[in-house]
Design a protein around this motif. Structure first.
Motif, PDB file in Angstrom:
ATOM      1  N   ARG A 168      18.664   9.158  -2.629  1.00 30.30           N
ATOM      2  CA  ARG A 168      18.199   8.650  -4.159  1.00 30.30           C
ATOM      3  C   ARG A 168      16.265   9.373  -3.711  1.00 30.30           C
ATOM      4  O   ARG A 168      15.889   9.094  -2.886  1.00 30.30           O
ATOM      5  CB  ARG A 168      17.631   7.370  -3.387  1.00 30.30           C
ATOM      6  N   VAL A 169      15.551  10.781  -4.898  1.00 29.86           N
ATOM      7  CA  VAL A 169      14.597  10.880  -4.436  1.00 29.86           C
ATOM      8  C   VAL A 169      13.392   9.949  -5.349  1.00 29.86           C
ATOM      9  O   VAL A 169      13.692   9.823  -7.061  1.00 29.86           O
ATOM     10  CB  VAL A 169      14.150  12.050  -5.244  1.00 29.86           C
ATOM     11  N   TYR A 170      12.367   9.095  -4.768  1.00 33.09           N
ATOM     12  CA  TYR A 170      11.804   8.399  -5.486  1.00 33.09           C
ATOM     13  C   TYR A 170      10.763   9.492  -6.492  1.00 33.09           C
ATOM     14  O   TYR A 170      10.201  10.256  -6.232  1.00 33.09           O
ATOM     15  CB  TYR A 170      11.111   7.269  -4.837  1.00 33.09           C
ATOM     16  N   PRO A 171      10.498   8.674  -8.017  1.00 29.86           N
ATOM     17  CA  PRO A 171       9.175   9.486  -8.753  1.00 29.86           C
ATOM     18  C   PRO A 171       7.801   9.461  -8.513  1.00 29.86           C
ATOM     19  O   PRO A 171       7.185   9.275  -9.012  1.00 29.86           O
ATOM     20  CB  PRO A 171      10.095   9.385  -9.972  1.00 29.86           C
ATOM     21  N   TYR A 172       7.949   9.336  -7.139  1.00 21.89           N
ATOM     22  CA  TYR A 172       6.463   8.621  -6.653  1.00 21.89           C
ATOM     23  C   TYR A 172       6.193   8.969  -5.041  1.00 21.89           C
ATOM     24  O   TYR A 172       7.062   8.841  -4.137  1.00 21.89           O
ATOM     25  CB  TYR A 172       5.582   7.407  -6.965  1.00 21.89           C
ATOM     26  N   SER A 173       4.967   9.024  -4.628  1.00 25.26           N
ATOM     27  CA  SER A 173       5.018   9.353  -3.022  1.00 25.26           C
ATOM     28  C   SER A 173       3.508   8.720  -2.220  1.00 25.26           C
ATOM     29  O   SER A 173       2.950   7.539  -3.449  1.00 25.26           O
ATOM     30  CB  SER A 173       3.875  10.705  -2.929  1.00 25.26           C
ATOM     31  N   TRP A 174       3.347   8.359  -0.832  1.00 24.05           N
ATOM     32  CA  TRP A 174       1.846   7.777  -0.698  1.00 24.05           C
ATOM     33  C   TRP A 174       0.771   9.192  -0.103  1.00 24.05           C
ATOM     34  O   TRP A 174       1.496   9.682   0.363  1.00 24.05           O
ATOM     35  CB  TRP A 174       2.915   7.274   0.709  1.00 24.05           C
ATOM     36  N   LEU A 175       0.320   8.676  -0.389  1.00 21.82           N
ATOM     37  CA  LEU A 175      -1.606   9.325  -0.810  1.00 21.82           C
ATOM     38  C   LEU A 175      -2.206   7.916   0.692  1.00 21.82           C
ATOM     39  O   LEU A 175      -2.377   7.329   0.909  1.00 21.82           O
ATOM     40  CB  LEU A 175      -2.201   9.316  -1.031  1.00 21.82           C
ATOM     41  N   GLY A 176      -1.788   8.787   2.111  1.00 18.34           N
ATOM     42  CA  GLY A 176      -2.288   8.320   3.573  1.00 18.34           C
ATOM     43  C   GLY A 176      -3.192   8.976   3.777  1.00 18.34           C
ATOM     44  O   GLY A 176      -3.510   9.637   3.672  1.00 18.34           O
ATOM     45  N   ILE A 177      -4.132   7.556   4.973  1.00 19.16           N
ATOM     46  CA  ILE A 177      -5.356   8.182   5.267  1.00 19.16           C
ATOM     47  C   ILE A 177      -5.451   6.709   6.258  1.00 19.16           C
ATOM     48  O   ILE A 177      -4.919   6.194   6.739  1.00 19.16           O
ATOM     49  CB  ILE A 177      -6.797   7.783   4.371  1.00 19.16           C
ATOM     50  N   LEU A 178      -5.980   7.881   7.391  1.00 22.00           N
ATOM     51  CA  LEU A 178      -6.259   7.304   8.268  1.00 22.00           C
ATOM     52  C   LEU A 178      -7.800   7.467   9.082  1.00 22.00           C
ATOM     53  O   LEU A 178      -8.515   7.737   8.956  1.00 22.00           O
ATOM     54  CB  LEU A 178      -5.954   7.913  10.436  1.00 22.00           C
ATOM     55  N   ALA A 179      -8.372   6.130   9.122  1.00 18.05           N
ATOM     56  CA  ALA A 179     -10.162   6.083   8.979  1.00 18.05           C
ATOM     57  C   ALA A 179      -9.954   4.780  10.091  1.00 18.05           C
ATOM     58  O   ALA A 179      -9.951   4.026  10.922  1.00 18.05           O
ATOM     59  CB  ALA A 179     -10.252   4.819   7.293  1.00 18.05           C
ATOM     60  N   ASP A 180     -11.502   5.422  10.812  1.00 19.29           N
ATOM     61  CA  ASP A 180     -12.148   5.090  11.545  1.00 19.29           C
ATOM     62  C   ASP A 180     -13.179   3.549  11.477  1.00 19.29           C
ATOM     63  O   ASP A 180     -14.002   3.951  11.364  1.00 19.29           O
ATOM     64  CB  ASP A 180     -13.096   6.026  12.699  1.00 19.29           C
TER      65      ASP A 180
END
Length: 393
Positions: A177-189
């Motif tokens: 199953r391929v979803y029609p959205y993604s995640w923009l992920g960040i690491l922050a100090d």
């Protein structure tokens, strides 16, 4: 070269398997395409469920986890103007731990080096041969350019979705199953702005506030598939996180900080069955992928390896083939339960732009946060089912 178990992949699944096998008196050799530094630096999962912590504890690998990890009682579920805490410990008696995959990897590398585990990094051309027989072998080129052959009784494919093991094990069936959205992920100090994870539904899209330590935050935004992270400036990211996470709601504030990493993660589910072909056994991402919403990826890999190690010890040390014969069926009961939970969390929290879908999602969120039965179901799955067992029937 000869060993009992040739392990392909030196990530957490491969190194944990080598550790558990050694404790059971079974020797192994580990092969890895990437460098040791590359594998150690991969930023992946950050939540360990109760069952995973128990595996690491029983294997003697929880010293730093207990000292430096952060035990959480539950999570927050949120939508505009409402935030609700789900107390996993109160509901199920089980907690989860915030402890990054990079830290688990460090612990495993240290433990395997301490006993002289044979690990070959930066190998190339890895190929699996005769996996349908009881005399499989692996060929590869080592980092010095020398052609090598490793004979084994069993091969364990712990090399992820793009490694050679999956290709060497023809699947009877593949589900995706391929979803029609993604995640923009960040690491922050920056110190986390919350004591426990916040899962937020918002008309703009899903957001998640997670953390890696007392000084490092991990945050995510739902974005369209194909998004280029370079199109999101730091200011835009923090502004959108503030909107979706409810900055100012009931006095709560999101504290921004320097972003040290950003990436886009596509969302998909993938399950292949069976997880065994002859003398080749698959574990972790080589056999299944889940969207990260339910925090199941690393935990499923640990569960696979816990089952596989018992099965291989029974077969190779005790001469009992039963657990190895049952490995795929036993593992996949948990795989499908976790695949369903990950799908359920994903579809409950990610917006489609359709008003009908939004109302259904809000109705479900209200039920989960107002019904003890609903909250317990989420808590039971999130904090982790017993390894090797199906969901309660």
């Amino acid at each position: 070269m000869r060993t009992q178990v040739a392990i392909i992949g030196a990530g957490p699944a491969g190194l944990l398997l080598s550790h558990l096998l050694a404790q059971g008196g079974v020797d192994s050799v580990v092969l890895e395409t990437r460098s040791e530094q590359y594998v150690a630096a991969r930023i992946r999962a950050g939540i360990l469920e109760h069952s995973s912590v128990e595996v690491l504890r029983s294997a003697g690998l929880d010293t730093r986890l207990r000292a430096e990890g952060d035990e959480h009682r539950g999570i927050y579920l949120q939508w505009p103007h409402e935030r609700h805490h789900l107390d996993f410990v109160g509901l199920t008696g089980r907690s989860v731990w915030v402890y990054g995959q990079t830290e688990v990897q460090k612990d495993l590398v240290a433990a395997r080096k301490a006993v002289g585990q044979e690990i070959h990094y930066e190998v190339s051309g890895t190929a699996l041969h005769d996996v349908s027989s009881d005399r499989p072998h692996v060929t590869f080129t080592d980092r010095d350019g020398a052609a090598r052959r490793l004979d084994a009784e069993v091969i364990a494919g712990c090399d992820g979705s793009f490694g050679p093991s999956r290709a060497a094990a023809p699947a009877a069936r593949t589900y995706e199953r391929v979803y029609p959205y993604s995640w923009l992920g960040i690491l922050a100090d920056v110190a986390p702005s919350t004591d426990e994870l916040i899962y937020a539904w918002h008309p703009h899209g899903f957001a998640l506030h997670s953390m890696r330590s007392a000084t490092v935050s991990r945050l995510y935004l739902q974005v369209p598939t194909g998004t280029d992270p370079a199109t999101w400036s730091d200011e835009r990211i923090w502004d959108e996180l503030a909107v979706r996470l409810g900055h100012g709601q009931d006095g709560w504030r999101l504290t921004p900080g320097p972003i040290t990493e950003r990436s886009v993660l596509p969302m998909r589910s993938h399950v292949r069955t069976p997880m065994r072909h002859g003398s080749l056994f698959l574990a972790g991402d080589a056999a299944h992928i889940v969207p990260p919403t339910g925090a199941k990826g690393l935990n499923l890999a640990i569960a696979d390896v816990a089952l596989l190690s018992r099965a291989l010890i029974a077969r190779l040390r005790d001469g009992d083939p039963g657990p190895a014969e049952a490995y795929s069926d036993t593992a996949q009961r948990r795989v499908w339960r976790c695949t369903h939970f990950s799908w359920w969390m994903t579809t409950m929290l990610h917006t489609s732009g359709e008003e009908f879908d939004a109302e259904l999602q809000l109705a479900q969120l209200r039920w989960v946060t107002s019904s003890r039965a609903g909250a317990t179901g989420l808590a039971e799955n999130y904090a982790g089912l017993p390894i090797g067992l199906d969901a309660p029937r």
